[in-house]
Structure formats: structure tokens, C-alpha cells
Design a protein around this motif. Structure first.
Motif, short mmCIF file in Angstrom:
data_model
loop_
_atom_site.label_atom_id
_atom_site.label_comp_id
_atom_site.label_asym_id
_atom_site.label_seq_id
_atom_site.Cartn_x
_atom_site.Cartn_y
_atom_site.Cartn_z
N HIS A 134 42.98 39.19 42.42
CA HIS A 134 41.60 39.15 41.94
C HIS A 134 41.29 40.50 41.30
O HIS A 134 42.17 41.34 41.16
CB HIS A 134 40.62 38.83 43.08
CG HIS A 134 40.47 39.93 44.08
ND1 HIS A 134 39.30 40.61 44.26
CD2 HIS A 134 41.36 40.48 44.94
CE1 HIS A 134 39.45 41.53 45.20
NE2 HIS A 134 40.70 41.46 45.63
N GLU A 135 40.03 40.70 40.90
CA GLU A 135 39.62 41.97 40.28
C GLU A 135 38.45 42.58 41.06
O GLU A 135 37.30 42.23 40.82
CB GLU A 135 39.25 41.76 38.81
CG GLU A 135 40.44 41.41 37.96
CD GLU A 135 40.16 41.43 36.47
OE1 GLU A 135 39.30 42.22 36.03
OE2 GLU A 135 40.81 40.65 35.77
N PRO A 136 38.76 43.48 41.99
CA PRO A 136 37.68 44.18 42.69
C PRO A 136 37.01 45.20 41.76
O PRO A 136 37.63 45.68 40.81
CB PRO A 136 38.38 44.87 43.85
CG PRO A 136 39.81 44.97 43.44
CD PRO A 136 40.07 43.84 42.50
N ILE A 147 42.79 45.25 38.62
CA ILE A 147 43.50 44.05 39.09
C ILE A 147 44.17 44.37 40.42
O ILE A 147 44.90 45.34 40.54
CB ILE A 147 44.56 43.60 38.07
CG1 ILE A 147 43.87 43.18 36.77
CG2 ILE A 147 45.39 42.44 38.63
CD1 ILE A 147 44.82 42.86 35.65
N ALA A 148 43.88 43.53 41.42
CA ALA A 148 44.57 43.61 42.71
C ALA A 148 45.61 42.49 42.72
O ALA A 148 45.28 41.34 42.41
CB ALA A 148 43.60 43.44 43.87
N TYR A 203 35.81 37.96 40.22
CA TYR A 203 35.62 39.22 39.51
C TYR A 203 34.52 40.02 40.18
O TYR A 203 33.39 39.56 40.27
CB TYR A 203 35.22 38.96 38.05
CG TYR A 203 36.30 38.31 37.25
CD1 TYR A 203 37.28 39.06 36.62
CD2 TYR A 203 36.35 36.93 37.13
CE1 TYR A 203 38.28 38.45 35.88
CE2 TYR A 203 37.35 36.31 36.39
CZ TYR A 203 38.31 37.09 35.77
OH TYR A 203 39.29 36.49 35.04
N GLY A 204 34.84 41.21 40.68
CA GLY A 204 33.84 42.12 41.21
C GLY A 204 33.24 41.73 42.54
O GLY A 204 32.25 42.34 42.95
N ALA A 232 43.84 50.26 35.03
CA ALA A 232 42.43 49.96 34.80
C ALA A 232 41.96 50.73 33.56
O ALA A 232 42.51 51.78 33.24
CB ALA A 232 41.59 50.34 36.02
N PRO A 233 40.94 50.24 32.87
CA PRO A 233 40.51 50.87 31.62
C PRO A 233 39.63 52.12 31.82
O PRO A 233 38.90 52.50 30.91
CB PRO A 233 39.72 49.75 30.93
CG PRO A 233 39.20 48.93 32.05
CD PRO A 233 40.24 48.99 33.13
#
Length: 170
Positions: free
Chosen positions: A69-71, A21-22, A149-150, A117-118
Motif C-alpha cells: 500500500h502507500e502510507p 510505497i510499502a 492510499y494514505g 518516494a518523490p
């Protein structure tokens, strides 16, 4: 720890990949075995920099192109400086830095809330060189109010700093 042989003397010793997560245009590389000092809002990149090196538990803060967002991030540790770059796909931005890893349990953490992050990697403590590449920044910015996402993709490579390495990779 996994090990993947590559041509030459550089060997990948640990790799982790996934979404992080950013928040507030940033996310950080942290050593989770070191007590956190200060608060998460202190982890902001320097204006105009792709990555800002920190100290203590926060080793580096990355400047994302979108606010929230989620890079997608590939985090790699090598035994020596890789003899090759990140491949043929075009990358929009890159940076190189030196950082000190106090303990070696590395994770990526969101910019403000501190969500981990996981995925993690483990490296020996010490001084490291870091090469960073990023692409998809314009697409992440263009997403506006959505939560992509991504879309933004980062490659972060670490290897021990022996003091005699030259900038071989671009």
C-alpha cells in the motif's frame, strides 16, 4: 533548506511529506548518496519492531501494517530534540532509535523494488536520534486486498544526537 521557528530551542530545518510505497510490509529511510550494499529483500524489519535501524545506505526500515500500500509519511529534521510531541491526535505506536547518517541525502524507499518516494530531505552527516509515530494501522490491515492510499500515517523526526538528551516526547 527551509527553517521554521518553534518555541524554545528546537527548530525544524527540513520537512518533506507524501506517499511512499510499502511492499512486503515495509519501507526504508535511505541515504541516497551512499552506494547500496546487498539487495532490497535484506531490508526487512525485525519481527515485532516498528522500526529497525540499519547501516550503510539503509538507515532504518519501518514495519508497515499492510503488505502492499502507500502510507503517508511526514519526515522532519530538527536542530535539537523537539520539546513537544506529535500533537493531540492519537498515535497507535511509537519508537525511538539512534542512527548514523553517512552523507545526508535522505529519501524513503519501497520495501522490495526500491522505488524512491518523490520527496527528500538533506541533513548534515552524523549521529542522530529518531522518534517515530504511526497511526491508521488497523485501517490499513482491514483494507485487505485493496491498495489503500494514505490510510497509514507515519511521523518520523530526526535531530542530532548530542549524547545528553532525555526522552522528553511521547
Amino acid at each position: 533548506m527551509s527553517s521554521t521557528e518553534e518555541p524554545g530551542t528546537d527548530v525544524v530545518v527540513d520537512v518533506a511529506s507524501g506517499l511512499v510505497i510499502a511492499e512486503s510490509y515495509s519501507f526504508s529511510l535511505v541515504d541516497t548518496a551512499v552506494p547500496v550494499q546487498g539487495n532490497a529483500t535484506d531490508r526487512q524489519p525485525e519481527p515485532g519492531s516498528l522500526v529497525t535501524v540499519g547501516a550503510g545506505s539503509v538507515l532504518a526500515t519501518f514495519a508497515s501494517a499492510a503488505e502492499t500500500h502507500e502510507p503517508y509519511v511526514d519526515l522532519e529534521c530538527w536542530t535539537a530534540e523537539p520539546l513537544h510531541g506529535p500533537g493531540d491526535d492519537p498515535w497507535e505506536a511509537n519508537a525511538r532509535e539512534t542512527l548514523v547518517v553517512p552523507v545526508g541525502r535522505l529519501a524513503l524507499m519501497s520495501g522490495v523494488s526500491g522505488q524512491e518516494a518523490p520527496f527528500t530531505i538533506t541533513v548534515p552527516p552524523g549521529r542522530y536520534r529518531m522518534a517515530v509515530w504511526c497511526r491508521g494501522r488497523a485501517d490499513a490491515r482491514a483494507a485487505g486486498g485493496s491498495f489503500p492510499y494514505g490510510v497509514e500515517h507515519w511521523l518520523v523526526r530526526l535531530w542530532p544526537d548530542t549524547g545528553n538528551q532525555e526522552d522528553q516526547i511521547n
